[in-house]
Write a protein that holds these residues in place. Structure first.
Motif, PDB file in Angstrom:
ATOM      1  N   ALA A  91       0.742  -1.323  -0.121  1.00  0.00           N
ATOM      2  CA  ALA A  91       0.153  -0.126   0.381  1.00  0.00           C
ATOM      3  C   ALA A  91       0.969   1.138  -0.126  1.00  0.00           C
ATOM      4  O   ALA A  91       0.510   2.113  -0.984  1.00  0.00           O
ATOM      5  N   ASN A  92       2.268   0.868   1.162  1.00  0.00           N
ATOM      6  CA  ASN A  92       2.827   2.407   0.680  1.00  0.00           C
ATOM      7  C   ASN A  92       3.746   2.337  -0.747  1.00  0.00           C
ATOM      8  O   ASN A  92       3.958   3.918  -1.180  1.00  0.00           O
ATOM      9  N   ALA A  93       3.811   1.737  -1.118  1.00  0.00           N
ATOM     10  CA  ALA A  93       4.535   1.095  -2.197  1.00  0.00           C
ATOM     11  C   ALA A  93       3.326   2.591  -3.342  1.00  0.00           C
ATOM     12  O   ALA A  93       4.087   2.912  -3.744  1.00  0.00           O
ATOM     13  N   TRP A  94       2.035   1.584  -2.876  1.00  0.00           N
ATOM     14  CA  TRP A  94       0.667   2.039  -3.891  1.00  0.00           C
ATOM     15  C   TRP A  94       0.883   3.652  -4.123  1.00  0.00           C
ATOM     16  O   TRP A  94       1.149   4.879  -4.731  1.00  0.00           O
ATOM     17  N   LEU A  95       0.900   4.392  -2.808  1.00  0.00           N
ATOM     18  CA  LEU A  95       1.118   5.354  -2.992  1.00  0.00           C
ATOM     19  C   LEU A  95       2.189   6.291  -3.203  1.00  0.00           C
ATOM     20  O   LEU A  95       1.926   7.913  -3.385  1.00  0.00           O
ATOM     21  N   LYS A  96       3.474   5.892  -3.195  1.00  0.00           N
ATOM     22  CA  LYS A  96       4.692   6.314  -3.476  1.00  0.00           C
ATOM     23  C   LYS A  96       4.398   6.359  -4.670  1.00  0.00           C
ATOM     24  O   LYS A  96       4.947   7.928  -5.709  1.00  0.00           O
ATOM     25  N   THR A  97       3.608   5.948  -5.335  1.00  0.00           N
ATOM     26  CA  THR A  97       3.834   5.782  -7.145  1.00  0.00           C
ATOM     27  C   THR A  97       3.112   7.230  -7.449  1.00  0.00           C
ATOM     28  O   THR A  97       2.888   7.689  -8.441  1.00  0.00           O
ATOM     29  N   LEU A  98       1.913   6.685  -7.278  1.00  0.00           N
ATOM     30  CA  LEU A  98       1.237   8.201  -7.084  1.00  0.00           C
ATOM     31  C   LEU A  98       1.238   9.337  -7.328  1.00  0.00           C
ATOM     32  O   LEU A  98       0.991  10.323  -7.916  1.00  0.00           O
ATOM     33  N   MET A  99       2.901   9.544  -6.413  1.00  0.00           N
ATOM     34  CA  MET A  99       3.058  10.644  -6.336  1.00  0.00           C
ATOM     35  C   MET A  99       4.660  11.138  -7.599  1.00  0.00           C
ATOM     36  O   MET A  99       5.183  11.873  -7.199  1.00  0.00           O
ATOM     37  N   ASP A 100       4.779  10.261  -7.843  1.00  0.00           N
ATOM     38  CA  ASP A 100       5.169  10.472  -8.938  1.00  0.00           C
ATOM     39  C   ASP A 100       5.127  10.764 -10.377  1.00  0.00           C
ATOM     40  O   ASP A 100       4.049  10.467 -11.041  1.00  0.00           O
ATOM     41  N   PRO A 101       6.263  11.973 -10.485  1.00  0.00           N
ATOM     42  CA  PRO A 101       5.895  13.002 -11.184  1.00  0.00           C
ATOM     43  C   PRO A 101       5.354  12.260 -12.621  1.00  0.00           C
ATOM     44  O   PRO A 101       4.389  12.139 -13.767  1.00  0.00           O
ATOM     45  N   LYS A 102       6.187  10.891 -13.236  1.00  0.00           N
ATOM     46  CA  LYS A 102       6.358  10.578 -14.230  1.00  0.00           C
ATOM     47  C   LYS A 102       4.472   9.256 -14.661  1.00  0.00           C
ATOM     48  O   LYS A 102       3.521   9.949 -15.472  1.00  0.00           O
ATOM     49  N   VAL A 103       3.937   9.230 -13.488  1.00  0.00           N
ATOM     50  CA  VAL A 103       3.026   8.548 -13.051  1.00  0.00           C
ATOM     51  C   VAL A 103       2.157   9.640 -13.375  1.00  0.00           C
ATOM     52  O   VAL A 103       0.760   9.250 -14.186  1.00  0.00           O
ATOM     53  N   GLN A 104       2.278  10.891 -12.472  1.00  0.00           N
ATOM     54  CA  GLN A 104       0.425  11.637 -12.125  1.00  0.00           C
ATOM     55  C   GLN A 104       0.803  12.353 -14.270  1.00  0.00           C
ATOM     56  O   GLN A 104      -0.459  12.218 -14.499  1.00  0.00           O
ATOM     57  N   THR A 105       1.402  12.429 -14.582  1.00  0.00           N
ATOM     58  CA  THR A 105       1.381  12.905 -16.822  1.00  0.00           C
ATOM     59  C   THR A 105       1.017  11.633 -17.294  1.00  0.00           C
ATOM     60  O   THR A 105      -0.151  11.937 -17.749  1.00  0.00           O
ATOM     61  N   ASP A 106       1.176  10.733 -16.988  1.00  0.00           N
ATOM     62  CA  ASP A 106       0.426   9.262 -18.181  1.00  0.00           C
ATOM     63  C   ASP A 106      -0.800   8.853 -17.745  1.00  0.00           C
ATOM     64  O   ASP A 106      -1.515   9.339 -18.517  1.00  0.00           O
ATOM     65  N   PHE A 107      -1.105   9.399 -16.133  1.00  0.00           N
ATOM     66  CA  PHE A 107      -2.343   9.147 -15.814  1.00  0.00           C
ATOM     67  C   PHE A 107      -3.174  10.709 -16.555  1.00  0.00           C
ATOM     68  O   PHE A 107      -3.899   9.793 -16.831  1.00  0.00           O
ATOM     69  N   ALA A 108      -2.921  11.535 -16.417  1.00  0.00           N
ATOM     70  CA  ALA A 108      -3.383  12.500 -16.612  1.00  0.00           C
ATOM     71  C   ALA A 108      -3.652  12.397 -17.948  1.00  0.00           C
ATOM     72  O   ALA A 108      -4.695  12.909 -19.099  1.00  0.00           O
ATOM     73  N   ALA A 109      -3.192  11.837 -18.438  1.00  0.00           N
ATOM     74  CA  ALA A 109      -2.558  12.069 -20.202  1.00  0.00           C
ATOM     75  C   ALA A 109      -3.777  10.857 -20.597  1.00  0.00           C
ATOM     76  O   ALA A 109      -5.177  11.292 -21.739  1.00  0.00           O
ATOM     77  N   LYS A 110      -4.340  10.655 -20.028  1.00  0.00           N
ATOM     78  CA  LYS A 110      -5.685   9.344 -20.203  1.00  0.00           C
ATOM     79  C   LYS A 110      -6.717   9.666 -19.570  1.00  0.00           C
ATOM     80  O   LYS A 110      -7.824   9.581 -20.394  1.00  0.00           O
TER      81      LYS A 110
END
Lengths: 302, 335, 429
Positions: free
Chosen positions: C333-352
């Protein structure tokens, strides 16, 4: 043994147990075409009404066959290119919960029928003081709206750590199924002459032995009736599954309802899903319909 | 069983019973009582005790499931006072009453007429019976799904209506119109809904009637089969025609079946939930909302309101069921 | 007579038994039965539609990349605009068998979980990673309740976007001018109607589409500050601006497609893009859906700031929380939260998804024109929280609002609406 001679009784327990004046003579089976104009009119009306009743069934099937072309623009239209694509999609989404439904229905139906059979046996053959009143009290449980108890049931399952699981659902269905199976069996056993029980007790058998050796073998039609009733109702249940099950344990009805809930409704897949969910109970009804009907009307013949 | 779809077998009093010839000694009776006891206790807990708990919750301050506040709400019964003034509550009661009345008329009359015809048809009885009773084997969700499609405003029966020249067919379950509205609420008085027949309820009523007319038919067929031939023959010898035989012999003898149908179908109608959820949800302006859905919605935000509505629903149901069961119980005692 | 019956019965029993045997293998495990350990993760959300599901998969791939051998169970629940998912979640939380993480709107929606003690206090995680400084103040604040952090944001959505069909507008010779306010909007819409087209596409099968439309109008009329004051009972629903907004809403509703209560929000957006009408008010998750449906931004549809005196950004946040107790897989779960705050992940998420990333450092240059404009707007406009999405206030008040809107849709009785909302302001806030 006495069982042999009583073979006829169990299949029609309700009818032959009644000794009333003016009992109708059994109608001869007639397959003849109508002889009068009135007869033709009756036949025509029946035929038209029956076709009308089948319209929704037709609609479900044709829409389910629309497959990849999507649902037709007009609900009565037969698809140009019938395909089974919708079924494939529906199966992917439903097969897990169909399995859940099966896992919930079979054990719950079996156990509640067994308990109902024992209760019915005791209530009809060994009535004790107040047994009728208590039975009426039990019957109320059959009629209550389940929303009136859903919160305590939820908390209770929580306490047992069964909330959300299939076992929790099975337990709930058994408990709320006991009144009705008891009713069905009690009415059924009323039709079995108590002479058998007396004979068995003279032979030295107690309550349980009599049950196991004498009643149980005679109970098959009762089990079929109660079993079909329970299987149908538990399979078709929605409320308990919706509220008391977690997504992994959802029965098929809940998942089917969720297919509506998604953004744009894909009607062909939805109908295919409806076919999948309806198939088991419909098949059960078509194969064993006679018992279905006697379950409904048990006791209605006065 | 035991869900809103369940219709118990007609029941309670099987009529005059053969005299008991089973050994009635005290020991056997007591043993029998012990065998029955567990079911009774479990039922007592799961039905009566749980209802009691729900009553208590409806009188308490418990709002959200996770922070139980079991103190009694003051003034006593405040939650009930709160909900009866709500527009949604009043709409629900109106809806469930209208639904029940129209549904009962359709199902019972339909079942009676179907039974009369099928009883007298000379060929194909089994087929007709099977088809009429088939919907009973379906889940309300399946029925709801099918009829939702049939009444879909753009592709369903409206297509037929449009081809017949009706320009603006009703929106069915999406239509907020209320037919025959008796009042025009100002919004701030006690009565907040229009009392009339919501158009949106009609498809749901048809769907329910389609599903359960077979049940009424089966009950009536059984009742018809038990009418002694001699009575009918004697009547026709006396010169009575079809209608007179119907009115004076058949219908009175079908009265017990009618009562049974009425009670059983009524209790299903009051509890209706699955069908409405599958067909329309709450509807615009709550025109298809029913108490069952109200309770479900408030299970996440207001336990006390959900419980109060559940108890009201229970009382409505019991008002019909209890007299029926007592009547059955008394009949059996007489027998 | 007996034999055929027995045959049927035994056939039925055999069929049933074999069915159980066959499907027993493919049956799902009841929830909470999996053993603890760091190689599994269960996420619940209501992201089941096309673009939402794709966006969720971005996150899942991201967490899998960060933790080798991790199996992720996507337990998304569809239906009811999220209400089915929230109901199922509530049941699991009560039962003490929560998922590892669940999707949640910040602020108001979060408050119920905080009050129930069900959601974990993430303040330590936030301070350790200094997340607060990485995002705009408004966003960081929304993730708190009573000064503590309880959720991690993945994206920022805007609820009050007016999507328009340029072709339909051009044909009616109408331009929607944000500066013209709601009055200007209504007269433009009436012009469209006069030209023979349906002005508004609305799909409020899930009532939030309507409640969102109404709140956009109220915000526009009353202004951002007054909107915020609604939830501290300093500004009443009885105010003249709100009354005017209700009348505006009624007018706009009359200019909408007649079957609005039959169609879902995304159907309405797609209808608009297909040319069936001129405008559609919907949050910018519709952007993701429209692109997913192969509609071309700029040609098939475009967007306009919702008309009003000021640019108000109706903030609908997406984020995830983890349970306070009985968390099945804490590490994952902690790994999940940290992934959420990864800027690249945020960009890719936003794109979709169509949203904008929550963190400032996320690269938005690759995102669509709409999203870049939205990001600029977010930085400069007045940010307020949405009531339609239960962010501005708690669950009960939000439900009252939703019910009041549903009633208003049917009856058109503004007094009744105002009466129930003012009563709720006194008792439920």
């Amino acid at each position: 043994m006495a069982v042999e001679t009583l073979e006829a009784t169990p299949t029609q327990p309700v009818r032959t147990a009644r000794r009333r004046p003016g009992k109708p003579a059994p109608k001869p089976r007639s397959w003849s075409l109508p002889k009068t104009l009135g007869g033709w009119i009756v036949l025509a009306v029946c035929a038209v009404a029956t076709l009308g009743m089948l319209v929704p069934v037709y609609v479900i099937i044709t829409t389910a066959l629309s497959g990849s072309t999507g649902a037709p623009n007009f609900f009565l239209a037969f698809p140009d290119a019938p395909s089974l694509d919708a079924f494939k999609g529906a199966w992917t989404k439903l097969h897990g919960s169909l399995a859940n439904s099966l896992q919930i229905t079979i054990p719950a139906a079996l156990i509640s029928c067994l308990l109902g059979s024992i209760n019915g046996y005791v209530l009809s053959k060994f009535p004790f003081r107040g047994s009728n009143a208590l039975f009426t009290v039990l019957l109320v449980g059959m009629f209550i709206p389940f929303q009136a108890v859903i919160i305590p049931v939820f908390q209770f399952l929580n306490m047992l750590h069964l909330q959300g699981s299939i076992i929790g659902l099975i337990l709930v269905h058994i408990i709320y199924g006991i009144p009705i199976t008891t009713l069905i069996f009690r009415n059924y056993y009323e039709g079995i002459p108590s002479a058998i029980i007396e004979a068995a007790s003279i032979d030295g058998a107690g309550i349980w032995k009599t049950y196991a050796r004498v009643m149980l073998p005679l109970s098959v039609p009762g089990f079929v009736v109660a079993g079909i009733f329970q299987c149908t109702n538990i399979w078709n249940d929605f409320l308990f599954g919706f509220i008391l099950a977690s997504p992994a344990a959802w029965p098929a009805t809940v998942t089917l309802n969720n297919l509506i809930g998604t953004t744009t409704v894909d009607y062909s897949e939805l109908m295919a899903g409806a076919v999948l969910v309806a198939a088991p109970t419909v098949l059960l009804y078509l194969v064993l319909g006679r018992f279905f009907v006697s379950g409904l009307t048990a006791g209605a013949v006065k | 069983m035991t869900t809103s779809t369940a219709l118990p077998p007609a029941p309670v009093s099987p009529g005059p019973r053969p005299k008991k010839q089973v050994p009635h000694n005290v020991k056997t009776s007591r043993r029998a009582a012990w065998i029955f006891a567990p079911s009774l206790l479990v039922s007592f807990l799961f039905v009566y005790v749980f209802i009691g708990i729900t009553v208590y919750i409806s009188l308490s301050n418990w709002k959200i499931g996770t922070s139980p506040d079991l103190s009694l709400r003051q003034p006593f019964g405040g939650t009930y006072a709160e909900i009866v003034q709500e527009q949604r509550f009043q709409a629900d009661i109106r809806n469930v009453v209208i639904f029940t009345v129209i549904f009962l008329v359709l199902a019972i009359l339909g079942g009676l007429i179907a039974a009369l015809f099928i009883h007298h048809v000379s060929v194909g009885k089994g087929l007709f019976r099977t088809v009429f009773l088939l919907p009973y084997a379906l889940s309300f969700i399946v029925t709801g799904v099918a009829w939702r499609w049939i009444f879909s405003p753009s592709t369903g029966v409206n297509e037929i209506l449009r081809s017949m020249g009706i320009e603006n067919p009703p929106g069915w379950t999406t239509d907020p119109t209320i037919l025959g509205a008796l009042n025009s609420p100002s919004g701030t008085d006690f009565l907040k809904v229009q009392f009339g027949i919501p158009v949106a309820l009609l498809p749901i009523i048809f769907a329910a009637a389609w599903q359960l007319v077979g049940f009424a038919m089966a009950m009536y067929l059984a009742g018809l089969a038990s009418i002694p031939e001699e009575h009918l023959e004697a009547a026709s010898v006396d010169g009575a025609n079809i209608w007179q035989r119907l009115r004076h012999i058949v219908l009175p003898q079908l009265w017990p079946s009618t009562i049974t149908c009425f009670v059983l179908l009524l209790h299903v109608a009051l509890k209706i939930f699955d069908l409405v959820v599958a067909m329309s949800g709450s509807g615009p302006g709550f025109v298809t909302d029913v108490p069952g859905i109200y309770i479900y919605n408030y299970l996440t935000s207001r336990y006390d309101k959900a419980s109060a509505m559940a108890i009201i629903l229970l009382l409505l149901t019991l008002a019909v069921i209890v007299p029926y069961l007592i009547r059955g119980y008394r009949k059996e005692r007489k027998a | 007579m007996r034999a055929p019956n027995k045959l049927k019965i035994s056939l039925a029993v055999t069929a049933a038994a074999s069915l159980i045997a066959v499907t027993g293998c493919s049956a799902n495990q009841p929830a909470g039965s999996s053993a603890g350990g760091s190689d599994k993760l269960e996420i619940t959300s209501w992201w089941t539609s096309g673009s939402e599901a794709d966006a969720l998969n971005v996150l899942i791939d991201g967490v899998k990349a960060s933790k080798a051998g991790l199996a992720v169970d996507n337990a998304a629940v569809s239906g009811g605009g999220g209400s089915n998912a929230r109901q199922a979640l509530a049941a699991r939380l009560q039962a003490g068998s929560p998922p590892d993480a669940w999707q949640v709107h910040p602020a108001g929606q979060l408050k119920s979980y905080v009050d129930g003690g069900q959601v974990a206090d993430l303040t330590e995680l936030w301070t350790q990673n200094d997340w607060a400084s990485q995002m705009p103040k408004d966003v960081a604040e929304a993730q708190q309740v009573n000064g503590k952090y309880y959720t991690v944001p993945i994206g920022v959505h805007r609820g009050n976007v007016l999507w328009t069909n340029p072709a339909v507008l051009a044909k009616a010779n109408v331009k929607i001018d944000p500066a013209g306010g709601v009055d200007g909007l209504i007269s433009s819409l009436k012009q469209v109607q006069a030209a023979g087209a349906t002005p508004v596409c609305l799909g409020d099968k899930d009532i939030f589409a309507s409640s969102q439309l109404l709140e956009s109008i109220i915000m526009s009329r009353a202004g951002a500050d007054n909107w915020k004051k609604l939830f501290s009972n300093e500004y009443s629903f009885d105010a003249p601006e709100v009354k005017q907004a209700l009348e505006d809403y009624k007018t706009i509703l009359s200019l909408a497609n007649k079957d609005h209560s039959a169609i879902t929000w995304d159907e309405a957006s797609k209808k608009m893009a297909n040319g069936a009408c001129a405008v559609n008010l919907m949050g910018d998750w519709a952007y993701g859906e429209l692109v997913n449906a192969k509609k071309k931004p700029g040609t098939d549809f475009t967007w306009v700031t919702f008309p009003g005196k000021e640019d108000i950004f109706d903030y609908v946040g997406d984020g995830f929380s983890i349970p306070a107790n009985n968390i099945p897989h804490a590490e994952a779960a902690n790994a999940w939260l940290k992934t959420l705050m990864d800027p690249k992940v945020q960009t890719d998420f936003a794109a979709k998804k169509g949203s904008i990333p929550a963190v400032k450092s996320a690269d938005i240059s690759g995102l669509s024109k709409y999203q870049q404009e939205a990001a600029k707007s977010f930085a400069s406009a007045k940010v307020v929280s949405s009531l339609a999405h239960a962010q501005a206030a708690g669950a009960e008040f939000a439900q009252t609002y939703a019910d009041a809107v549903s009633t208003f849709n049917g009856s058109g009785n503004a007094d009744a609406f105002i009466a129930s909302m003012t009563a709720a302001q006194k008792t439920q806030l």
